[in-house]
Design a protein around this motif. Structure first.
Motif, PDB file in Angstrom:
ATOM      1  N   ALA A  39       0.632  -1.069   0.070  1.00  0.00           N
ATOM      2  CA  ALA A  39      -0.049   0.290  -0.103  1.00  0.00           C
ATOM      3  C   ALA A  39       0.895   1.020   0.519  1.00  0.00           C
ATOM      4  O   ALA A  39       2.302   1.243   0.111  1.00  0.00           O
ATOM      5  CB  ALA A  39      -0.775   0.006   1.313  1.00  0.00           C
ATOM      6  N   THR A  40       0.147   2.136  -0.295  1.00  0.00           N
ATOM      7  CA  THR A  40       1.215   3.358  -0.455  1.00  0.00           C
ATOM      8  C   THR A  40       1.649   3.970   0.678  1.00  0.00           C
ATOM      9  O   THR A  40       0.539   3.405   1.730  1.00  0.00           O
ATOM     10  CB  THR A  40      -0.024   4.831  -1.253  1.00  0.00           C
ATOM     11  OG1 THR A  40       0.703   5.707  -0.781  1.00  0.00           O
ATOM     12  CG2 THR A  40      -0.643   4.901   0.164  1.00  0.00           C
ATOM     13  N   GLY A  41       2.993   3.864   0.582  1.00  0.00           N
ATOM     14  CA  GLY A  41       4.239   4.918   2.086  1.00  0.00           C
ATOM     15  C   GLY A  41       4.536   3.728   2.589  1.00  0.00           C
ATOM     16  O   GLY A  41       5.041   3.323   3.558  1.00  0.00           O
ATOM     17  N   THR A  42       3.987   2.032   2.190  1.00  0.00           N
ATOM     18  CA  THR A  42       4.858   1.212   3.406  1.00  0.00           C
ATOM     19  C   THR A  42       6.499   0.481   2.816  1.00  0.00           C
ATOM     20  O   THR A  42       6.641   0.205   3.747  1.00  0.00           O
ATOM     21  CB  THR A  42       4.049  -0.026   2.787  1.00  0.00           C
ATOM     22  OG1 THR A  42       4.111  -0.841   1.246  1.00  0.00           O
ATOM     23  CG2 THR A  42       3.015   0.174   3.188  1.00  0.00           C
ATOM     24  N   GLY A  43       6.983   1.443   1.713  1.00  0.00           N
ATOM     25  CA  GLY A  43       8.181   0.994   1.843  1.00  0.00           C
ATOM     26  C   GLY A  43       9.242   0.241  -0.042  1.00  0.00           C
ATOM     27  O   GLY A  43      10.168   0.249   0.055  1.00  0.00           O
ATOM     28  N   LYS A  44       7.853   0.675  -0.880  1.00  0.00           N
ATOM     29  CA  LYS A  44       8.356   0.279  -1.512  1.00  0.00           C
ATOM     30  C   LYS A  44       9.897   0.621  -2.558  1.00  0.00           C
ATOM     31  O   LYS A  44      10.064   0.686  -2.826  1.00  0.00           O
ATOM     32  CB  LYS A  44       6.778   0.530  -3.011  1.00  0.00           C
ATOM     33  CG  LYS A  44       5.617  -0.191  -2.339  1.00  0.00           C
ATOM     34  CD  LYS A  44       4.551  -0.398  -3.492  1.00  0.00           C
ATOM     35  CE  LYS A  44       4.123   0.930  -3.580  1.00  0.00           C
ATOM     36  NZ  LYS A  44       4.109   1.218  -2.496  1.00  0.00           N
ATOM     37  N   THR A  45       8.993   2.947  -3.009  1.00  0.00           N
ATOM     38  CA  THR A  45      10.483   3.161  -3.045  1.00  0.00           C
ATOM     39  C   THR A  45      11.451   2.587  -2.758  1.00  0.00           C
ATOM     40  O   THR A  45      12.774   2.657  -3.450  1.00  0.00           O
ATOM     41  CB  THR A  45       9.985   3.790  -3.556  1.00  0.00           C
ATOM     42  OG1 THR A  45       8.381   4.242  -4.231  1.00  0.00           O
ATOM     43  CG2 THR A  45      10.874   4.991  -4.150  1.00  0.00           C
ATOM     44  N   VAL A  46      11.759   2.560  -1.643  1.00  0.00           N
ATOM     45  CA  VAL A  46      13.243   3.193  -0.228  1.00  0.00           C
ATOM     46  C   VAL A  46      13.473   1.231  -1.258  1.00  0.00           C
ATOM     47  O   VAL A  46      14.742   0.830  -1.398  1.00  0.00           O
ATOM     48  CB  VAL A  46      13.125   2.440   0.632  1.00  0.00           C
ATOM     49  CG1 VAL A  46      14.226   2.391   1.562  1.00  0.00           C
ATOM     50  CG2 VAL A  46      12.324   4.174   1.327  1.00  0.00           C
ATOM     51  N   SER A  47      12.236  -0.010  -0.708  1.00  0.00           N
ATOM     52  CA  SER A  47      13.088  -1.399  -1.546  1.00  0.00           C
ATOM     53  C   SER A  47      14.079  -1.897  -2.409  1.00  0.00           C
ATOM     54  O   SER A  47      14.496  -1.433  -2.719  1.00  0.00           O
ATOM     55  CB  SER A  47      11.453  -2.488  -1.570  1.00  0.00           C
ATOM     56  OG  SER A  47      11.584  -2.816  -0.120  1.00  0.00           O
ATOM     57  N   ILE A  67       8.962   7.535  -9.771  1.00  0.00           N
ATOM     58  CA  ILE A  67       7.583   7.990 -10.717  1.00  0.00           C
ATOM     59  C   ILE A  67       7.374  10.003 -10.205  1.00  0.00           C
ATOM     60  O   ILE A  67       6.547  10.429  -9.936  1.00  0.00           O
ATOM     61  CB  ILE A  67       6.563   7.898 -10.547  1.00  0.00           C
ATOM     62  CG1 ILE A  67       6.309   5.815 -11.119  1.00  0.00           C
ATOM     63  CG2 ILE A  67       4.870   8.097 -10.513  1.00  0.00           C
ATOM     64  CD1 ILE A  67       6.239   5.987 -12.335  1.00  0.00           C
ATOM     65  N   LYS A  68       7.699   9.352  -8.665  1.00  0.00           N
ATOM     66  CA  LYS A  68       7.459  10.863  -8.053  1.00  0.00           C
ATOM     67  C   LYS A  68       8.655  11.424  -7.727  1.00  0.00           C
ATOM     68  O   LYS A  68       8.892  12.599  -6.135  1.00  0.00           O
ATOM     69  CB  LYS A  68       6.724  10.236  -5.964  1.00  0.00           C
ATOM     70  CG  LYS A  68       5.800   9.843  -6.540  1.00  0.00           C
ATOM     71  CD  LYS A  68       5.164   9.307  -4.694  1.00  0.00           C
ATOM     72  CE  LYS A  68       4.180   8.653  -4.706  1.00  0.00           C
ATOM     73  NZ  LYS A  68       4.044   8.329  -4.162  1.00  0.00           N
ATOM     74  N   GLY A  69       9.982  11.269  -8.500  1.00  0.00           N
ATOM     75  CA  GLY A  69      11.071  12.305  -7.958  1.00  0.00           C
ATOM     76  C   GLY A  69      12.226  11.690  -6.696  1.00  0.00           C
ATOM     77  O   GLY A  69      13.055  11.894  -6.360  1.00  0.00           O
TER      78      GLY A  69
HETATM   79  N1  LIG Z   1      14.118   0.649   4.440  1.00  0.00           N
HETATM   80  C1  LIG Z   1      13.840   1.472   5.084  1.00  0.00           C
HETATM   81  N2  LIG Z   1      14.906   2.203   6.068  1.00  0.00           N
HETATM   82  C2  LIG Z   1      14.395   2.696   6.139  1.00  0.00           C
HETATM   83  N3  LIG Z   1      13.441   3.447   6.554  1.00  0.00           N
HETATM   84  C3  LIG Z   1      12.065   3.518   5.792  1.00  0.00           C
HETATM   85  C4  LIG Z   1      12.853   1.378   5.029  1.00  0.00           C
HETATM   86  N4  LIG Z   1      11.033   2.321   3.990  1.00  0.00           N
HETATM   87  C5  LIG Z   1      10.740   2.634   4.178  1.00  0.00           C
HETATM   88  N5  LIG Z   1      10.980   3.385   4.838  1.00  0.00           N
HETATM   89  C6  LIG Z   1      10.773   4.583   5.319  1.00  0.00           C
HETATM   90  O1  LIG Z   1       9.480   4.954   4.743  1.00  0.00           O
HETATM   91  C7  LIG Z   1       9.035   6.183   3.822  1.00  0.00           C
HETATM   92  C8  LIG Z   1       7.936   5.983   3.059  1.00  0.00           C
HETATM   93  O2  LIG Z   1       9.284   4.740   2.435  1.00  0.00           O
HETATM   94  P1  LIG Z   1       8.313   4.752   0.735  1.00  0.00           P
HETATM   95  O3  LIG Z   1       8.651   6.139   0.230  1.00  0.00           O
HETATM   96  O4  LIG Z   1       9.890   3.962  -0.234  1.00  0.00           O
HETATM   97  O5  LIG Z   1       7.242   4.103   0.611  1.00  0.00           O
HETATM   98  P2  LIG Z   1       6.017   3.514  -0.645  1.00  0.00           P
HETATM   99  O6  LIG Z   1       5.327   2.372  -0.265  1.00  0.00           O
HETATM  100  O7  LIG Z   1       6.615   4.340  -1.727  1.00  0.00           O
HETATM  101  O8  LIG Z   1       5.194   4.910  -0.891  1.00  0.00           O
HETATM  102  P3  LIG Z   1       4.142   5.439  -2.188  1.00  0.00           P
HETATM  103  O9  LIG Z   1       2.971   4.843  -2.158  1.00  0.00           O
HETATM  104  O10 LIG Z   1       3.632   6.594  -1.571  1.00  0.00           O
HETATM  105  O11 LIG Z   1       5.266   5.769  -3.039  1.00  0.00           O
HETATM  106  C9  LIG Z   1      10.335   6.767   3.540  1.00  0.00           C
HETATM  107  O12 LIG Z   1      10.270   7.785   3.377  1.00  0.00           O
HETATM  108  C10 LIG Z   1      10.982   5.872   5.033  1.00  0.00           C
HETATM  109  O13 LIG Z   1      11.292   7.392   5.701  1.00  0.00           O
END
Ligand SMILES: Nc1ncnc2c1ncn2[C@@H]1O[C@H](COP(=O)(O)OP(=O)(O)OP(=O)(O)O)[C@@H](O)[C@H]1O
Ligand SMILES: [Mg+2]
Length: 515
Positions: A39-47, A67-69
Motif C-alpha cells: 500500500a502507499t507509504g509502506t516502503g516500496k520505493t526504498v526497497s 514516478i514521484k521524483g
Molecule cells: N528500508 C527502510 N529503511 C528505513 N526507512 C524506510 C525504509 N523503507 C521505508 N522507510 C521509510 O518510509 C518512508 C516511505 O517509504 P516509501 O517512499 O518507500 O513508500 P512507498 O511505498 O514507495 O510509498 P508510495 O506508494 O507513496 O510511493 C520513507 O520515506 C522512509 O522514511
C-alpha cells in the motif's frame, strides 16, 4: 551477509521479533524477475532503491522509472539520519557505508534528463495503436499504413512522417482498399485526429531521432558499477498510456537487440517497472499475452524485470507466476477487493510455519516486508518477515541544481540533446507530390504526353500516350508514380538497414503480421 554473488536485502525476524538472519537476493537468479508490492507509504520505493543499489554495486546496469521524483536521491551520498542508523543496527548492517551511485537521468520531455526518443517505425503498429487507443478497425488501417511504408520505402521517424503517410493513404483510399481491404477517408481521418491529440499532449517530443541506443542504458563505470538510468516519470504519468507504451517498447527493444545468454552469473540489465498496473489497465488480451511472452523470454537475454505496484492483483496471473523474487510490503484489508489481494499475495508464497502469511501482510511496519527469493535450483525460499535495509544513497529527491549538474557530467551528454530531422516519409511524400505537380504542369505546358518522363526499363516505356496523337492529355498517374518510386527506391537503398528493421519487427511490433 552479501558477497559478490548476492544482494543484501535486510534481516528476517524470529516469531519473538528478534534478529533471525540476513536475507539476500542471489544475483544468479536476478533475471528470474521480481515483484515489489504494498500500500502507499509502506516502503516500496526504498526497497526499489536498495535493490537498484545492490545491482549497481554488482556491476549490473539498472533502468528504473522515478514516478514521484523521490528515487532521484540515489545519485547522491546518503546521510546518517537517526532512523536509518537504527535500522542499520537492527539488520546488522555493519559498517553502514554511504555511497552515491552513477546515475544517468532521462526524460521523454527532455527537461529533467537527457531526451529519450524512439522512431515511429521502431514503435510499430501494435504499440502505436495501443498508445492512441485505436479501435480494431483503426488498428487494421495502422497495420496497412506500416505495410505500405515498408513496401514503398517510406521511413517513419517522427509524427509528421506518420501524419504525411496517413494523408497520402487517405488520398489513395480507393486504390489501397482494393489491395488491402477497407480503408476509407473518414476512418483514416479519425486516426489523424487522434494523432493530433497525442501531439498536443507532448508525445511529439518522444518520436524522432536520435533514437535511444540500448547500449547507453547498459553502461558500467570504470570501477565496475552498473549505471542506473533514472527516467523522470512525474510528468509522464499524466499520460499513463505513453508511459506504459514507452516502457513496453523499451522492453521489446531489449528483447530484440540482446543476444541469448542462457543462465548468466548475474543479470545483464535489471528493469524496474513502477506503477506497473498501468501496463495492464484496459490492455487488450492480445497485448497482455505478448507482455507475458516477452517477460518469459527476456530472461534468457539476461534481463530481469521487477514490477512495482500497490496491489498484486494488478498483475495478470500468468505474469505474476513468473516473478521469482518477491518483496511484499503491508496491504490494507478493509474492502473485499483488498481482502482478496491479501489472500492472493499470501497464497503465492511458500508458507512459513512460524506465522500466518495473510495476517502478517496486514501487520507489517513501514520498511518491513514478507520476502521470498529464489534459492538453490531456483526454488522460492520460505517466506520470511524481513526488515529491509536502509539505503546507502540519499533518501528522497535530488535538488534541481544537483540534477542539472549531473546531467551535464553524464556520459551521454551531447548525444541526444539535439533533434536530428533527416529525410523521411514527410519529406519524401512532399517531394513525390511536388514531382507529380511539376510533371503535370510541364505536360500541360508542352502539350505532349508524359512520355518524356519515361525511364526505360521501369515498365512505363509504353508507347500508348503517343497513340492518341500529339495532343495527348496529362501524363497517366502510373507514369508519374513510377518516376517517383524510382527516386524513392534509391533513397531506400541508402537507408536500407533501418527500413529493413521495420519490416522484420519483433514480438511487440509485428503482431498483425502473425510473427
Ligand atoms: N528500508 C527502510 N529503511 C528505513 N526507512 C524506510 C525504509 N523503507 C521505508 N522507510 C521509510 O518510509 C518512508 C516511505 O517509504 P516509501 O517512499 O518507500 O513508500 P512507498 O511505498 O514507495 O510509498 P508510495 O506508494 O507513496 O510511493 C520513507 O520515506 C522512509 O522514511
Ligand atoms: Mg513510492
Amino acid at each position: 551477509m552479501a558477497d559478490d554473488t548476492s544482494i543484501f536485502i535486510g534481516a528476517s525476524r524470529k516469531p519473538d521479533d528478534s534478529y533471525q538472519r540476513a536475507e539476500n537476493l542471489l544475483l544468479q537468479y536476478g533475471n528470474r524477475h521480481g515483484l515489489v508490492t504494498g500500500a502507499t507509504g509502506t516502503g516500496k520505493t526504498v526497497s526499489l532503491q536498495i535493490l537498484a543499489e545492490g545491482f549497481s554495486n554488482a556491476g549490473v546496469p539498472v533502468f528504473c522509472a522515478d514516478i514521484k521524483g523521490d528515487l532521484s536521491g540515489i545519485a547522491m551520498m546518503g546521510t546518517a539520519q537517526d532512523f536509518l542508523v537504527k535500522r542499520a543496527e537492527q539488520v546488522k548492517l555493519d559498517p553502514y557505508d554511504f555511497q552515491e551511485f552513477p546515475v544517468i537521468f532521462w526524460d521523454l520531455f527532455g527537461e529533467q534528463g537527457h531526451p529519450i526518443r524512439a522512431t515511429i517505425s521502431e514503435m510499430g503498429p501494435l504499440l502505436l495503436s495501443r498508445l492512441m487507443n485505436l479501435t480494431d478497425a483503426q488498428e487494421g488501417i495502422m497495420n496497412i499504413a506500416f505495410r505500405i511504408a515498408d513496401e514503398e520505402g517510406l521511413l517513419l521517424l517522427d509524427m509528421k512522417d506518420l501524419q504525411a503517410l496517413l494523408a497520402n493513404i487517405a488520398e489513395r483510399a480507393e486504390e489501397i482498399s482494393a489491395r488491402y481491404g477497407n480503408v476509407t477517408k473518414p476512418s483514416v481521418g479519425a486516426i489523424q485526429r487522434t494523432l493530433l491529440v497525442l501531439e498536443q499532449q507532448g508525445a511529439a517530443n518522444f518520436f524522432g531521432e536520435p533514437a535511444l541506443r540500448i547500449a547507453d542504458i547498459m553502461r558500467t563505470t570504470r570501477d565496475g558499477r552498473g549505471a542506473i538510468s533514472v527516467l523522470a516519470a512525474d510528468k509522464l504519468m499524466m499520460n499513463p498510456r505513453l508511459y506504459a507504451t514507452f516502457l513496453l517498447w523499451l522492453m521489446s527493444e531489449l528483447f530484440e537487440e540482446l543476444p541469448e545468454v542462457g543462465d548468466p552469473d548475474k543479470p545483464k540489465l535489471v528493469f524496474f517497472f513502477d506503477e506497473a498496473h498501468l501496463l495492464f489497465d484496459e490492455a487488450p488480451k492480445v497485448l497482455i499475452d505478448r507482455v507475458e511472452q516477452v517477460v518469459r523470454l527476456i530472461r534468457s537475454k539476461g534481463v530481469g524485470v521487477y514490477f512495482v505496484t500497490q496491489n498484486p492483483l494488478d498483475i495478470p496471473e500468468k505474469v505474476l507466476a513468473q516473478l521469482g523474487n518477491r518483496v511484499q510490503h503491508a496491504l490494507r484489508a478493509y474492502t473485499p477487493r483488498e481482502q482478496q489481494a491479501v489472500r492472493t499475495a499470501a497464497e503465492t508464497f511458500r508458507p512459513n510455519p512460524d506465522f500466518d502469511c495473510a495476517t502478517a501482510i496486514t501487520q507489517l511496519a513501514t520498511g518491513e516486508a514478507l520476502v521470498s527469493t529464489l534459492e538453490a535450483k531456483g526454488i522460492p525460499s520460505m517466506v520470511q518477515r524481513t526488515l529491509i535495509r536502509p539505503p546507502s544513497s540519499r533518501l528522497g529527491p535530488i535538488t534541481p541544481a544537483e540534477r542539472q549538474k549531473l546531467i551535464g557530467e553524464s556520459p551521454v551528454t551531447g548525444q541526444y540533446d539535439q533533434v536530428i530531422d533527416r529525410e523521411s516519409a514527410f519529406e519524401m511524400l512532399q517531394k513525390k507530390a511536388k514531382e507529380a505537380q511539376d510533371a503535370e504542369a510541364q505536360a500541360q505546358q508542352a502539350g505532349t504526353g508524359g512520355s518524356r518522363w519515361t525511364i526505360p526499363g521501369f515498365g512505363n516505356d509504353d508507347p500508348a500516350p503517343q497513340s492518341g496523337g500529339r495532343r495527348a492529355p496529362a501524363p497517366r498517374p502510373s507514369n508519374r508514380q513510377t518516376v517517383a518510386e524510382a527516386a524513392i527506391k534509391s533513397v531506400v537503398r541508402s537507408v536500407g538497414s533501418s527500413v529493413g528493421r521495420a519490416i522484420v519487427r519483433g514480438i511487440l511490433g509485428s503482431l498483425s503480421r502473425g510473427r
